[in-house]
Write a protein that holds these residues in place. Structure first.
Motif, PDB file in Angstrom:
ATOM      1  N   LEU A 152       0.900  -1.224  -0.005  1.00  0.00           N
ATOM      2  CA  LEU A 152      -0.004   0.091  -0.083  1.00  0.00           C
ATOM      3  C   LEU A 152       0.758   1.492  -0.131  1.00  0.00           C
ATOM      4  N   ARG A 153       0.857   1.949  -1.096  1.00  0.00           N
ATOM      5  CA  ARG A 153       1.582   2.972  -1.078  1.00  0.00           C
ATOM      6  C   ARG A 153       1.056   4.393  -1.617  1.00  0.00           C
ATOM      7  N   GLY A 154       1.352   5.390  -1.201  1.00  0.00           N
ATOM      8  CA  GLY A 154       0.653   6.839  -1.363  1.00  0.00           C
ATOM      9  C   GLY A 154       1.175   7.455  -2.832  1.00  0.00           C
ATOM     10  N   PHE A 155       0.723   8.413  -3.444  1.00  0.00           N
ATOM     11  CA  PHE A 155       1.059   9.167  -4.342  1.00  0.00           C
ATOM     12  C   PHE A 155       0.672  10.540  -4.413  1.00  0.00           C
ATOM     13  N   PHE A 156       1.241  11.418  -5.176  1.00  0.00           N
ATOM     14  CA  PHE A 156       0.717  12.914  -5.164  1.00  0.00           C
ATOM     15  C   PHE A 156       1.280  13.292  -6.593  1.00  0.00           C
ATOM     16  N   GLY A 157       1.022  14.317  -6.998  1.00  0.00           N
ATOM     17  CA  GLY A 157       1.011  15.046  -8.431  1.00  0.00           C
ATOM     18  C   GLY A 157       0.074  16.139  -8.916  1.00  0.00           C
ATOM     19  N   GLY A 158       0.204  16.455 -10.274  1.00  0.00           N
ATOM     20  CA  GLY A 158      -0.596  17.440 -10.776  1.00  0.00           C
ATOM     21  C   GLY A 158      -1.052  17.400 -12.314  1.00  0.00           C
ATOM     22  N   ASP A 159      -2.278  17.465 -12.754  1.00  0.00           N
ATOM     23  CA  ASP A 159      -2.500  17.437 -14.018  1.00  0.00           C
ATOM     24  C   ASP A 159      -3.056  18.737 -14.544  1.00  0.00           C
ATOM     25  N   LEU A 210      -6.427  22.984 -14.355  1.00  0.00           N
ATOM     26  CA  LEU A 210      -5.086  22.311 -13.829  1.00  0.00           C
ATOM     27  C   LEU A 210      -5.795  21.752 -12.340  1.00  0.00           C
ATOM     28  N   GLY A 211      -4.675  20.906 -12.071  1.00  0.00           N
ATOM     29  CA  GLY A 211      -5.334  20.197 -10.444  1.00  0.00           C
ATOM     30  C   GLY A 211      -4.171  19.705  -9.755  1.00  0.00           C
ATOM     31  N   ALA A 212      -4.181  19.579  -8.726  1.00  0.00           N
ATOM     32  CA  ALA A 212      -3.490  18.843  -7.639  1.00  0.00           C
ATOM     33  C   ALA A 212      -4.119  17.641  -7.159  1.00  0.00           C
ATOM     34  N   PHE A 213      -3.662  16.385  -7.023  1.00  0.00           N
ATOM     35  CA  PHE A 213      -4.254  15.347  -6.361  1.00  0.00           C
ATOM     36  C   PHE A 213      -3.280  14.568  -5.698  1.00  0.00           C
ATOM     37  N   LEU A 232      -7.764  18.841  -6.000  1.00  0.00           N
ATOM     38  CA  LEU A 232      -8.364  20.249  -6.113  1.00  0.00           C
ATOM     39  C   LEU A 232      -8.063  20.452  -7.316  1.00  0.00           C
ATOM     40  N   ILE A 233      -9.189  21.209  -8.193  1.00  0.00           N
ATOM     41  CA  ILE A 233      -9.408  21.635  -9.534  1.00  0.00           C
ATOM     42  C   ILE A 233      -9.586  22.910  -9.915  1.00  0.00           C
ATOM     43  N   TYR A 234      -9.157  23.466 -10.686  1.00  0.00           N
ATOM     44  CA  TYR A 234      -9.422  24.973 -10.953  1.00  0.00           C
ATOM     45  C   TYR A 234      -9.614  24.862 -12.673  1.00  0.00           C
ATOM     46  N   ALA A 235     -10.865  25.385 -13.107  1.00  0.00           N
ATOM     47  CA  ALA A 235     -11.127  25.185 -14.317  1.00  0.00           C
ATOM     48  C   ALA A 235     -11.917  26.533 -14.991  1.00  0.00           C
ATOM     49  N   GLN A 236     -11.659  26.886 -16.181  1.00  0.00           N
ATOM     50  CA  GLN A 236     -12.363  28.049 -16.886  1.00  0.00           C
ATOM     51  C   GLN A 236     -13.049  27.305 -18.005  1.00  0.00           C
ATOM     52  N   SER A 237     -14.343  27.758 -18.316  1.00  0.00           N
ATOM     53  CA  SER A 237     -14.798  27.140 -19.597  1.00  0.00           C
ATOM     54  C   SER A 237     -15.684  28.534 -20.194  1.00  0.00           C
ATOM     55  N   LEU A 238     -15.543  28.035 -21.636  1.00  0.00           N
ATOM     56  CA  LEU A 238     -16.074  28.977 -22.417  1.00  0.00           C
ATOM     57  C   LEU A 238     -16.828  28.479 -23.518  1.00  0.00           C
ATOM     58  N   GLY A 239     -18.323  29.015 -23.605  1.00  0.00           N
ATOM     59  CA  GLY A 239     -19.372  28.302 -24.448  1.00  0.00           C
ATOM     60  C   GLY A 239     -19.603  29.262 -25.589  1.00  0.00           C
ATOM     61  N   SER A 240     -19.826  28.618 -26.845  1.00  0.00           N
ATOM     62  CA  SER A 240     -20.097  29.401 -27.939  1.00  0.00           C
ATOM     63  C   SER A 240     -21.594  29.539 -27.962  1.00  0.00           C
ATOM     64  N   GLN A 241     -21.993  30.485 -29.050  1.00  0.00           N
ATOM     65  CA  GLN A 241     -23.541  30.872 -29.122  1.00  0.00           C
ATOM     66  C   GLN A 241     -24.239  29.806 -29.445  1.00  0.00           C
ATOM     67  N   ASP A 265     -21.685  31.337 -22.820  1.00  0.00           N
ATOM     68  CA  ASP A 265     -21.405  31.398 -21.233  1.00  0.00           C
ATOM     69  C   ASP A 265     -20.085  31.116 -21.033  1.00  0.00           C
ATOM     70  N   ARG A 266     -19.852  31.723 -19.790  1.00  0.00           N
ATOM     71  CA  ARG A 266     -18.609  31.585 -19.177  1.00  0.00           C
ATOM     72  C   ARG A 266     -18.611  31.081 -17.975  1.00  0.00           C
ATOM     73  N   SER A 267     -17.654  30.471 -17.269  1.00  0.00           N
ATOM     74  CA  SER A 267     -17.829  29.941 -16.018  1.00  0.00           C
ATOM     75  C   SER A 267     -16.215  29.720 -15.640  1.00  0.00           C
ATOM     76  N   ARG A 268     -16.061  30.021 -14.206  1.00  0.00           N
ATOM     77  CA  ARG A 268     -14.724  29.565 -13.418  1.00  0.00           C
ATOM     78  C   ARG A 268     -15.154  28.871 -12.197  1.00  0.00           C
ATOM     79  N   ASN A 269     -14.275  27.805 -12.028  1.00  0.00           N
ATOM     80  CA  ASN A 269     -14.467  26.990 -10.775  1.00  0.00           C
ATOM     81  C   ASN A 269     -13.253  26.426 -10.096  1.00  0.00           C
ATOM     82  N   LEU A 270     -13.426  26.557  -8.967  1.00  0.00           N
ATOM     83  CA  LEU A 270     -12.384  25.936  -8.007  1.00  0.00           C
ATOM     84  C   LEU A 270     -12.981  24.873  -7.057  1.00  0.00           C
ATOM     85  N   ASP A 271     -12.695  23.564  -7.189  1.00  0.00           N
ATOM     86  CA  ASP A 271     -13.594  22.649  -6.657  1.00  0.00           C
ATOM     87  C   ASP A 271     -12.462  21.380  -5.962  1.00  0.00           C
TER      88      ASP A 271
END
Length: 287
Positions: A152-159, A210-213, A232-241, A265-271
């Motif tokens: 059983l081993r742990g891990f960490f990183g980013g995406d 981008l995110g850290a996990f 933890l994920i941060y994202a920005q979304s852009l929608g066309s007409q 539409d536009r949105s920004r999320n940190l989750d």
């Protein structure tokens, strides 16, 4: 003289016995040396490749099978594939890829309006058609480092990730709209037949983030593990007409309208997210 014969006899027996022992010893197997497998024998090494998938549907199916759930079925749902390449014994580059591209064509029989004008009892039919196009593409790429010496081993990183989604519909009608038939019999569209859509475009949505996990894996056998992660994920979304085309009759004139339904539409999320990039409970096989 008898004494000499006795010595020779004993000497001959001793030589024969010693020779027999040497001869039989040559065929004796050496005792097996028992080797004990250590935790590091279970882990992939630098240069190994891993593939995986979400194991939650399989675990749910097996759990329901043991508890007697009625109508138990294997619901795969998620079609994300997981890949990783081990840069070192304790680090890997990883990739998650999801492709979901669908085209669905629905055909409908409707009464032939033109035939019924000449013969009200006509049973002739024509076809309406509705075509739905749905495309979803998602790509996540990142770096993963491992800690721990037990199975059983742990891990960490980013995406980093990219997501694209688009949906549209197209309509074809068997009964034409004209001055004599401004409200044709229609089956492919549930709204007013006096104003029918030719196509609708729900727009495209593009997301970047981008995110850290972090998480843990347990090796059930060499190079095969199950794992779970959160992040933890941060994202920005852009929608066309969003827009559509409709056909209608304005007095005696056939008109095709271009309609703007909604701006982009536009949105920004940190989750915080569970899971982060890989499935709720995933299975990885390395080779």
């Amino acid at each position: 003289m008898r004494f000499i014969y006795s010595i020779l006899f004993l000497g001959t027996m001793a030589v024969a016995t010693n020779a027999q022992e040497d001869y039989s010893g040559a065929f004796e197997e050496e005792p097996a040396v028992e080797t004990k497998r250590v935790a590091s024998d279970y882990f992939p090494k630098a240069g190994d490749i891993g593939i995986g998938f979400d194991a939650a549907p399989f675990s749910n199916y097996l759990g329901n099978a043991f508890n007697g759930t009625q109508g138990n079925t294997l619901k795969l749902g998620d079609n994300t594939l997981y890949f990783r390449y081990f840069l070192t014994d304790r680090s890997a580059a990883r990739l998650a890829l999801r492709i979901n591209s669908n085209k669905e064509v629905n055909n409908f029989y409707v009464a032939d309006d033109a035939a019924q004008v000449t013969d009200p009892l006509s049973q002739n039919q024509v076809e309406d058609r509705r075509t739905e196009l749905s495309n979803t593409y998602e790509l996540r790429a990142g770096y993963q480092a491992f800690r721990g010496r037990n199975r059983l081993r742990g891990f960490f990183g980013g995406d980093l990730f990219f997501h694209y989604n688009k949906y549209s519909e197209a309509f074809e009608y068997g009964n034409n709209m004209n001055e004599l038939n401004p409200s044709p019999t229609t089956a492919a569209y549930a709204g007013s037949p006096a104003r029918r859509p030719l196509n609708t475009n729900s727009g495209a949505t593009v997301s970047l983030g981008l995110g850290a996990f972090t998480g843990a894996e347990y090796y059930i056998m060499p190079n095969v593990c199950i794992g779970a992660e959160l992040g933890l994920i941060y994202a920005q979304s852009l929608g066309s007409q969003r827009n559509a085309q409709y056909e209608t009759m304005v007095n005696s004139l056939y008109v095709v309208e271009d309609v703007e339904i909604a701006p982009g539409d536009r949105s920004r999320n940190l989750d915080t997210s569970f899971p982060s990039s890989y499935g709720n409970l995933y299975l990885m096989i390395q080779f």
